[in-house]
Write a protein that holds these residues in place. Structure first.
Motif, PDB file in Angstrom:
ATOM      1  N   UNK A  54       0.811  -1.217   0.000  1.00 31.21           N
ATOM      2  CA  UNK A  54       0.000   0.000   0.000  1.00 31.21           C
ATOM      3  C   UNK A  54       0.846   1.268   0.000  1.00 31.21           C
ATOM      4  N   UNK A  55       1.873   1.292   0.839  1.00 29.08           N
ATOM      5  CA  UNK A  55       2.712   2.494   0.901  1.00 29.08           C
ATOM      6  C   UNK A  55       4.191   2.174   1.041  1.00 29.08           C
ATOM      7  N   UNK A  56       4.546   0.914   0.954  1.00 30.76           N
ATOM      8  CA  UNK A  56       5.944   0.526   1.096  1.00 30.76           C
ATOM      9  C   UNK A  56       6.147  -0.842   0.466  1.00 30.76           C
ATOM     10  N   UNK A  57       7.377  -1.307   0.519  1.00 24.51           N
ATOM     11  CA  UNK A  57       7.675  -2.641   0.004  1.00 24.51           C
ATOM     12  C   UNK A  57       7.390  -3.661   1.087  1.00 24.51           C
ATOM     13  N   UNK A  58       6.853  -4.816   0.662  1.00 19.55           N
ATOM     14  CA  UNK A  58       6.493  -5.879   1.589  1.00 19.55           C
ATOM     15  C   UNK A  58       7.152  -7.176   1.150  1.00 19.55           C
ATOM     16  N   UNK A  59       7.290  -8.089   2.094  1.00 18.09           N
ATOM     17  CA  UNK A  59       7.780  -9.431   1.790  1.00 18.09           C
ATOM     18  C   UNK A  59       6.556 -10.313   1.586  1.00 18.09           C
ATOM     19  N   UNK A  60       6.494 -10.959   0.443  1.00 14.55           N
ATOM     20  CA  UNK A  60       5.415 -11.883   0.104  1.00 14.55           C
ATOM     21  C   UNK A  60       5.969 -13.290   0.263  1.00 14.55           C
ATOM     22  N   UNK A  61       5.259 -14.146   1.008  1.00 15.46           N
ATOM     23  CA  UNK A  61       5.725 -15.504   1.271  1.00 15.46           C
ATOM     24  C   UNK A  61       4.634 -16.489   0.861  1.00 15.46           C
ATOM     25  N   UNK A  62       4.916 -17.322  -0.135  1.00 15.06           N
ATOM     26  CA  UNK A  62       3.966 -18.332  -0.594  1.00 15.06           C
ATOM     27  C   UNK A  62       3.979 -19.507   0.386  1.00 15.06           C
ATOM     28  N   UNK A  63       2.792 -20.014   0.729  1.00 15.57           N
ATOM     29  CA  UNK A  63       2.671 -21.140   1.662  1.00 15.57           C
ATOM     30  C   UNK A  63       2.189 -22.386   0.927  1.00 15.57           C
ATOM     31  N   UNK A  64       2.445 -23.574   1.482  1.00 16.26           N
ATOM     32  CA  UNK A  64       2.114 -24.831   0.795  1.00 16.26           C
ATOM     33  C   UNK A  64       0.624 -25.030   0.507  1.00 16.26           C
ATOM     34  N   UNK A  65      -0.271 -24.366   1.261  1.00 10.37           N
ATOM     35  CA  UNK A  65      -1.708 -24.543   1.032  1.00 10.37           C
ATOM     36  C   UNK A  65      -2.272 -23.492   0.076  1.00 10.37           C
ATOM     37  N   UNK A  66      -1.407 -22.799  -0.654  1.00 14.54           N
ATOM     38  CA  UNK A  66      -1.757 -21.732  -1.595  1.00 14.54           C
ATOM     39  C   UNK A  66      -2.204 -20.444  -0.919  1.00 14.54           C
ATOM     40  N   UNK A  73       5.868  -3.293   6.948  1.00  9.20           N
ATOM     41  CA  UNK A  73       6.062  -2.302   8.006  1.00  9.20           C
ATOM     42  C   UNK A  73       4.704  -1.682   8.342  1.00  9.20           C
ATOM     43  N   UNK A  74       4.630  -0.871   9.392  1.00 12.93           N
ATOM     44  CA  UNK A  74       3.358  -0.223   9.719  1.00 12.93           C
ATOM     45  C   UNK A  74       2.859   0.628   8.549  1.00 12.93           C
ATOM     46  N   UNK A  75       1.547   0.763   8.446  1.00 18.07           N
ATOM     47  CA  UNK A  75       0.969   1.550   7.352  1.00 18.07           C
ATOM     48  C   UNK A  75       1.458   2.990   7.414  1.00 18.07           C
ATOM     49  N   UNK A  76       1.542   3.537   8.590  1.00 16.73           N
ATOM     50  CA  UNK A  76       2.007   4.915   8.765  1.00 16.73           C
ATOM     51  C   UNK A  76       3.504   4.913   9.052  1.00 16.73           C
ATOM     52  N   UNK A  77       4.264   4.174   8.283  1.00 17.51           N
ATOM     53  CA  UNK A  77       5.695   4.021   8.499  1.00 17.51           C
ATOM     54  C   UNK A  77       6.433   5.342   8.309  1.00 17.51           C
ATOM     55  N   UNK A  78       7.471   5.502   9.092  1.00 19.12           N
ATOM     56  CA  UNK A  78       8.293   6.703   9.003  1.00 19.12           C
ATOM     57  C   UNK A  78       9.136   6.657   7.742  1.00 19.12           C
ATOM     58  N   UNK A  79       9.088   7.725   6.971  1.00 21.84           N
ATOM     59  CA  UNK A  79       9.890   7.801   5.751  1.00 21.84           C
ATOM     60  C   UNK A  79      11.378   7.940   6.078  1.00 21.84           C
ATOM     61  N   UNK A  80      11.688   8.284   7.331  1.00 22.28           N
ATOM     62  CA  UNK A  80      13.087   8.458   7.718  1.00 22.28           C
ATOM     63  C   UNK A  80      13.795   7.118   7.912  1.00 22.28           C
ATOM     64  N   UNK A  81      13.032   6.031   8.033  1.00 21.64           N
ATOM     65  CA  UNK A  81      13.639   4.713   8.240  1.00 21.64           C
ATOM     66  C   UNK A  81      13.845   4.028   6.894  1.00 21.64           C
ATOM     67  N   UNK A  82      14.973   3.351   6.724  1.00 21.23           N
ATOM     68  CA  UNK A  82      15.227   2.675   5.444  1.00 21.23           C
ATOM     69  C   UNK A  82      14.348   1.431   5.276  1.00 21.23           C
ATOM     70  N   UNK A  83      14.128   1.046   4.035  1.00 16.32           N
ATOM     71  CA  UNK A  83      13.369  -0.170   3.739  1.00 16.32           C
ATOM     72  C   UNK A  83      14.021  -1.356   4.434  1.00 16.32           C
ATOM     73  N   UNK A  84      13.216  -2.231   5.002  1.00 15.17           N
ATOM     74  CA  UNK A  84      13.729  -3.413   5.688  1.00 15.17           C
ATOM     75  C   UNK A  84      14.084  -3.182   7.139  1.00 15.17           C
ATOM     76  N   UNK A  85      13.969  -1.936   7.629  1.00 14.41           N
ATOM     77  CA  UNK A  85      14.300  -1.629   9.018  1.00 14.41           C
ATOM     78  C   UNK A  85      13.208  -0.737   9.633  1.00 14.41           C
ATOM     79  N   UNK A  86      11.960  -1.247   9.684  1.00 15.51           N
ATOM     80  CA  UNK A  86      10.878  -0.424  10.222  1.00 15.51           C
ATOM     81  C   UNK A  86      10.860  -0.442  11.747  1.00 15.51           C
ATOM     82  N   UNK A  87       9.983   0.380  12.315  1.00 17.19           N
ATOM     83  CA  UNK A  87       9.848   0.395  13.772  1.00 17.19           C
ATOM     84  C   UNK A  87       9.039  -0.802  14.271  1.00 17.19           C
ATOM     85  N   UNK A  88       8.478  -1.571  13.382  1.00 13.81           N
ATOM     86  CA  UNK A  88       7.732  -2.783  13.731  1.00 13.81           C
ATOM     87  C   UNK A  88       7.299  -3.495  12.466  1.00 13.81           C
TER      88      UNK A  88
END
Length: 194
Positions: A54-66, A73-88
């Protein structure tokens, strides 16, 4: 001293993504920034990719049951934090075939609702180890964790360990250190003496 056990039965990691963006330097940088998340999941046999959410890059993980996991990262993620290192992180499981499969697996994002107590995971923030542990536990509960590195080394391997100096960086987030595939280890023969 920390001990990392070598598993002789660890499978090869899930394959890397194969699409037109994998040669793009921008995508490669995002993959590198998320390696602390994707590498442990791939060693468990789970295929991962980096996608734009929605507003950042996400990790997509395919599971065995499809179904699949979205690690974001949080939807309201801080733009000051680099990708892959969010506050949660927030991890959801969804299924394209079954709209009833929609669950929050893990949420360490900082709470923003006044009067609502913080979730226990919020204290973990953007740490990868508790995130991976929570995913492992939920997928194990659902029977969706492919054969991967064992949670505890088999009895035959417990005495074979690598000792590292204190404060040495672990090889990967997880419980075991990757080892050569068994077929390669079996081909190593001692040199004959003359």
């Amino acid at each position: 001293m920390e001990h990392y056990f070598i598993s002789a039965t660890a499978p090869e990691p899930a394959p890397l993504p194969s699409h037109r963006y994998t040669t793009d330097p921008g995508w490669q940088e995002l993959w590198r920034r998320h390696a602390h998340i994707t590498t442990p999941l791939r060693t468990r046999g789970l295929e991962c990719d980096i996608e734009f959410g929605l507003n950042s890059h996400v990790v997509y993980v395919a599971l065995p049951d499809d179904s699949y996991l979205i690690i974001a990262p949080p939807y309201e993620s801080s733009a000051a934090r680099p990708a892959g290192d969010p506050e949660g992180w927030i991890v959801t499981r969804e299924s394209p075939d079954d709209p009833t499969v929609l669950e929050v697996v893990y949420d360490s994002t900082p709470g923003c609702d006044p009067g609502v107590p913080p979730r226990p995971e919020a204290r973990n923030g953007g740490a990868a180890v508790p995130l991976i542990q929570a995913i492992d536990q939920r997928l194990e509960d659902l029977g969706l964790l492919p054969d991967g590195p064992p949670r505890r080394p088999p009895a035959s391997a417990r005495d074979q360990h690598i000792t590292t100096p204190p404060r040495a960086a672990p090889v990967a987030v997880g419980r075991t250190q990757p080892s050569p595939p068994p077929r390669m280890a079996a081909t190593v023969q001692p040199r004959p003496t003359r």
